[in-house]
Design a protein around this motif. Structure first.
Motif, short mmCIF file in Angstrom:
data_model
loop_
_atom_site.label_atom_id
_atom_site.label_comp_id
_atom_site.label_asym_id
_atom_site.label_seq_id
_atom_site.Cartn_x
_atom_site.Cartn_y
_atom_site.Cartn_z
N ILE A 1 17.08 102.30 103.49
CA ILE A 1 16.06 102.65 102.49
C ILE A 1 14.84 101.75 102.76
CG2 ILE A 1 17.69 103.40 100.71
CD1 ILE A 1 17.32 100.71 99.31
N ILE A 2 13.71 102.15 102.23
CA ILE A 2 12.51 101.31 102.33
C ILE A 2 12.44 100.51 101.03
CG2 ILE A 2 10.00 101.24 102.62
CD1 ILE A 2 10.94 102.57 105.07
N TYR A 3 12.44 99.20 101.17
CA TYR A 3 12.63 98.31 100.02
C TYR A 3 11.68 97.13 100.18
CZ TYR A 3 15.55 95.81 96.56
OH TYR A 3 16.02 95.16 95.45
N SER A 4 11.14 96.63 99.10
CA SER A 4 10.24 95.48 99.20
C SER A 4 11.02 94.16 99.22
CB SER A 4 9.24 95.48 98.03
OG SER A 4 8.36 94.37 98.15
N PHE A 5 10.79 93.41 100.28
CA PHE A 5 11.46 92.12 100.52
C PHE A 5 10.40 91.02 100.69
CE2 PHE A 5 14.59 95.03 102.48
CZ PHE A 5 15.80 94.50 102.04
N PRO A 6 10.83 89.75 100.63
CA PRO A 6 9.96 88.68 101.10
C PRO A 6 9.99 88.69 102.63
CG PRO A 6 12.07 87.78 100.39
CD PRO A 6 12.12 89.24 100.12
N VAL A 7 8.80 88.72 103.24
CA VAL A 7 8.73 88.87 104.70
C VAL A 7 7.83 87.79 105.28
CG1 VAL A 7 7.87 90.39 106.52
CG2 VAL A 7 9.14 91.36 104.62
N LYS A 8 8.31 87.19 106.38
CA LYS A 8 7.43 86.33 107.18
C LYS A 8 7.10 87.08 108.45
CE LYS A 8 8.87 81.72 105.79
NZ LYS A 8 9.67 80.55 106.12
N CYS A 9 5.84 87.15 108.81
CA CYS A 9 5.45 87.80 110.05
C CYS A 9 5.15 86.69 111.05
CB CYS A 9 4.22 88.66 109.86
SG CYS A 9 4.38 89.87 108.55
N THR B 1 4.75 80.28 104.21
CA THR B 1 4.41 81.33 103.24
C THR B 1 5.12 82.62 103.61
OG1 THR B 1 2.20 80.39 103.09
CG2 THR B 1 2.44 82.62 102.26
N TRP B 2 5.58 83.35 102.59
CA TRP B 2 6.01 84.73 102.84
C TRP B 2 5.21 85.64 101.93
CZ3 TRP B 2 10.03 81.43 100.78
CH2 TRP B 2 10.21 81.56 99.40
N VAL B 3 5.25 86.92 102.26
CA VAL B 3 4.56 87.92 101.46
C VAL B 3 5.55 89.05 101.17
CG1 VAL B 3 2.27 87.36 102.36
CG2 VAL B 3 3.67 89.08 103.54
N SER B 4 5.18 89.95 100.25
CA SER B 4 6.06 91.08 99.94
C SER B 4 5.58 92.31 100.71
CB SER B 4 6.03 91.37 98.45
OG SER B 4 6.40 90.22 97.72
N MET B 5 6.53 92.96 101.38
CA MET B 5 6.23 94.20 102.10
C MET B 5 7.40 95.15 101.92
SD MET B 5 4.90 92.57 105.74
CE MET B 5 4.58 94.04 106.65
N GLY B 6 7.11 96.43 101.77
CA GLY B 6 8.18 97.42 101.77
C GLY B 6 8.55 97.70 103.21
N VAL B 7 9.78 97.38 103.59
CA VAL B 7 10.23 97.56 104.98
C VAL B 7 11.59 98.27 104.97
CG1 VAL B 7 8.98 95.55 105.85
CG2 VAL B 7 11.34 95.28 105.12
N ILE C 1 8.14 90.37 95.40
CA ILE C 1 8.34 91.67 94.74
C ILE C 1 9.55 92.31 95.40
CG2 ILE C 1 7.35 93.94 94.24
CD1 ILE C 1 5.83 91.56 92.89
N TRP C 2 10.58 92.53 94.62
CA TRP C 2 11.80 93.17 95.13
C TRP C 2 11.78 94.65 94.76
CZ3 TRP C 2 15.00 90.28 98.08
CH2 TRP C 2 15.01 88.89 97.90
N GLY C 3 12.16 95.51 95.69
CA GLY C 3 12.48 96.89 95.36
C GLY C 3 11.38 97.89 95.59
N ASN C 4 11.18 98.71 94.59
CA ASN C 4 10.25 99.84 94.67
C ASN C 4 8.88 99.47 94.13
OD1 ASN C 4 11.28 102.18 95.73
ND2 ASN C 4 12.02 102.97 93.79
N THR D 1 5.96 100.70 107.20
CA THR D 1 6.02 99.83 106.01
C THR D 1 5.29 100.50 104.85
OG1 THR D 1 3.93 98.69 106.54
CG2 THR D 1 5.94 97.75 107.48
N CYS D 2 5.51 99.98 103.64
CA CYS D 2 4.73 100.49 102.50
C CYS D 2 4.17 99.31 101.71
CB CYS D 2 5.56 101.44 101.64
SG CYS D 2 6.78 100.64 100.60
N LEU D 3 3.15 99.64 100.91
CA LEU D 3 2.36 98.61 100.23
C LEU D 3 3.00 98.14 98.93
CD1 LEU D 3 -0.42 97.12 100.58
CD2 LEU D 3 -1.32 98.75 98.92
N THR D 4 3.48 96.90 98.91
CA THR D 4 3.81 96.26 97.62
C THR D 4 3.02 94.96 97.50
OG1 THR D 4 5.77 95.21 98.59
CG2 THR D 4 6.12 97.26 97.39
N ARG D 5 2.07 94.77 98.43
CA ARG D 5 1.23 93.58 98.41
C ARG D 5 0.32 93.56 97.18
NH1 ARG D 5 -0.09 89.94 102.48
NH2 ARG D 5 -1.33 88.27 101.59
#
Ligand SMILES: NC(=O)c1ccc[n+]([C@@H]2O[C@H](COP(=O)([O-])OP(=O)(O)OC[C@H]3O[C@@H](n4cnc5c(N)ncnc54)[C@H](O)[C@@H]3O)[C@@H](O)[C@H]2O)c1
Ligand SMILES: O=C(O)C[C@H](O)C(=O)O
Length: 227
Positions: free
Chosen positions: A198-206, A180-186, A98-101, A68-72
């Motif tokens: 591609i690695i893209y920032s989406f709304p993610v529920k863990c 709640t969801w958070v933004s993560m690059g996945v 946060i969508w995208g890069n 994953t990458c940081l868009t938090r």
């Protein structure tokens, strides 16, 4: 994964590609050789989406869903802009996206964001009807916040980035709070018509499904990623 050169004033994050991509090839080989195949990887060094994709390509034994990458940090910045604007505590704002890069082309989205008020949960768009602010100043401020910090302190964000990295890992390991969801690059599985691979920032529920196993659920739709 923090190793990498930071940009200087006037540069875009993608300008670090020629310096940092070779570092991520090397780091990928080290992960491939020494890391547990179920390790969870968070890339912080820029450009994060590209560096994470390099890791995925060159560390093939680590499942792509574990990279994953940081868009938090952008997510937290968006929450903070809304809180300041509405004069509420940041803890009472949730579900921006946060969508995208992690770059100046990212799209900070408040369309589903919620504020907890004494009268219950209310959509941000109901509490702030100034569409012009939401579509212009809000988006530009979040997109340009990294550059503003570099201009002000002549170095990249430090504590806010560290804090966002802790938020990202805590929610990944312990689960996002209910509702709640958070933004993560996945790694994109094609959800929301975003191209795959591609690695893209989406709304993610863990969501923790059983001890030791975690499900990364892309929210708003029923697309699931198992980690
Ligand atoms: N995603 C985000 O939200 C976010 C936030 C802040 C910083 N960053 C990025 O994180 C990275 C680090 O920023 P910083 O301010 O801590 O920079 P820094 O210069 O303080 O630290 C960089 C570190 O990378 C190490 N390094 C250099 N070459 C290396 C190599 N070949 N292999 C391994 N490690 C190497 C250095 O020794 C140093 O410890 C930068 O790319 C910066 O843009 C991203
Ligand atoms: O903007 C940068 O280069 C550092 C970091 O990505 C940030 O958003 O603060």
């Amino acid at each position: 994964m923090l190793g990498g050169i930071p940009r200087k004033e006037g540069m875009e994050r993608k300008d670090m590609m020629s310096k940092n991509v070779p570092i991520y090839k090397e780091q990928a080989s080290a992960l491939e050789e020494h890391a547990a195949s179920d390790c969870k990887v968070l890339v912080v060094a820029n450009p994060v989406n590209t560096n994470a994709l390099i890791l995925k390509e060159f560390a093939p034994s680590i499942p792509e869903k574990n990279i994953t990458c940081l868009t938090r940090l952008d997510h937290n910045r968006a929450l903070s802009q809304i809180a300041e604007r509405l004069k509420v505590n940041v803890i009472d704002v949730k579900n921006v996206i946060i969508w995208g890069n992690h770059s100046s082309t990212q799209y900070p989205d408040v369309n589903h964001a919620i504020v907890t008020t004494p009268n219950g949960e209310r959509p941000v768009k109901e509490l702030d009807t100034d569409d012009h602010w939401l579509k212009n100043e809000f988006i530009n401020t979040v997109q340009q916040r990294g550059a503003a910090i570099i201009k002000a302190r002549k170095a990249s964000s430090a504590l806010s980035a560290a804090s966002a990295a802790c938020d990202h890992m805590r929610d990944w390991v312990l689960g996002t709070p209910k509702g709640t969801w958070v933004s993560m690059g996945v790694y994109s599985d094609g959800s929301y018509e975003i191209p795959k691979d591609i690695i893209y920032s989406f709304p993610v529920k863990c969501v923790i499904i059983k001890s030791g196993r975690h499900k990364l659920k892309l929210s708003l739709k029923n697309s699931l990623q198992l980690v």
